[in-house]
Scaffold this motif. Structure first.
Motif, PDB file in Angstrom:
ATOM      1  N   SER A  77       0.792  -1.236   0.000  1.00 47.73           N
ATOM      2  CA  SER A  77       0.000   0.000   0.000  1.00 47.73           C
ATOM      3  C   SER A  77       0.822   1.284   0.000  1.00 47.73           C
ATOM      4  N   VAL A  84      -0.165   4.850  -2.521  1.00 44.81           N
ATOM      5  CA  VAL A  84      -0.569   6.124  -1.954  1.00 44.81           C
ATOM      6  C   VAL A  84       0.503   7.158  -2.303  1.00 44.81           C
ATOM      7  N   ILE A 140       0.914  12.178   0.947  1.00 46.61           N
ATOM      8  CA  ILE A 140      -0.062  11.689   1.927  1.00 46.61           C
ATOM      9  C   ILE A 140       0.621  10.804   2.957  1.00 46.61           C
ATOM     10  N   VAL A 141       1.550   9.968   2.508  1.00 49.12           N
ATOM     11  CA  VAL A 141       2.289   9.125   3.448  1.00 49.12           C
ATOM     12  C   VAL A 141       3.099   9.996   4.406  1.00 49.12           C
ATOM     13  N   SER A 192       0.761  11.753   6.867  1.00 49.53           N
ATOM     14  CA  SER A 192       0.256  10.786   7.845  1.00 49.53           C
ATOM     15  C   SER A 192       1.329  10.412   8.864  1.00 49.53           C
TER      16      SER A 192
END
Length: 186
Positions: A23, A27, A31-32, A35
């Motif tokens: 995953s 992504v 965004i990773v 996060s």
């Protein structure tokens, strides 16, 4: 080890777990990084070496799992029990049978993980902040704010190292092919 477990075990949700491990590739990195920033801020790990390592491992693991899973699917598993039948202990089987056969995949996976980690500027910026900069952050700052001969020297050195790795890998492959072809013929 995760690839070993995913390939060699019988597990109901094995495919789902494999896709979940991939995953971070699906992504966007922004965004990773965001996060990870929020997650590590809650754990008070921002700016720490452990937090940076965790972020880079998260992004590098999918490449390692894909390469190792492909190598393990092509691995003849009957070699390990055959060695054990002839008296090899489990660590000897690992050292003399499994690891030599998987060495090209291990080297490839390690290089991919290193290159992924080395190239990842965004995660480093998000997780380190103003702490000691990594080399990509230093490059980025030098490109934007000053002209520094260190950037040219480091870039040349990196290109040289990559060329040495490629030539070394090709020489090792040619030697391996020469040895295996003489064994088959002889």
């Amino acid at each position: 080890m995760g690839a070993f477990w995913l390939v060699r075990t019988k597990f109901v949700f094995k495919k789902a777990l494999f896709l979940f491990s991939l995953s971070p590739l699906m992504v966007p990195v922004v965004i990773v990084a965001t996060s990870l920033y929020v997650f590590e801020a809650r754990l008070q790990l921002l700016g720490s070496f452990f937090g940076l390592t965790m972020g880079h491992v998260l992004l590098a693991v999918p490449y390692v799992i894909v390469v190792m899973a492909a190598a393990l699917r092509n691995f003849d598993q009957s070699l390990e029990p055959a060695a054990a039948v002839h008296g090899a202990r489990p660590l000897q089987v690992l050292r003399f049978i499994t690891l030599p056969i998987l060495k090209p995949a291990l080297v490839t996976a390690g290089l991919l993980a290193f290159l992924t980690s080395f190239d990842e500027l965004l995660v480093s910026v998000f997780l380190l902040g103003r702490q000691t900069p990594t080399l990509p952050i230093k490059f980025w700052g030098d490109i934007r704010y000053q002209i520094d001969p260190l950037l040219s020297a480091a870039s040349t050195f990196i290109v040289f190292l990559v060329a040495v790795f490629i030539v070394t890998a090709q020489v090792m492959r040619n030697r391996h092919n020469a040895r295996t072809s003489t064994r088959i013929v002889g």
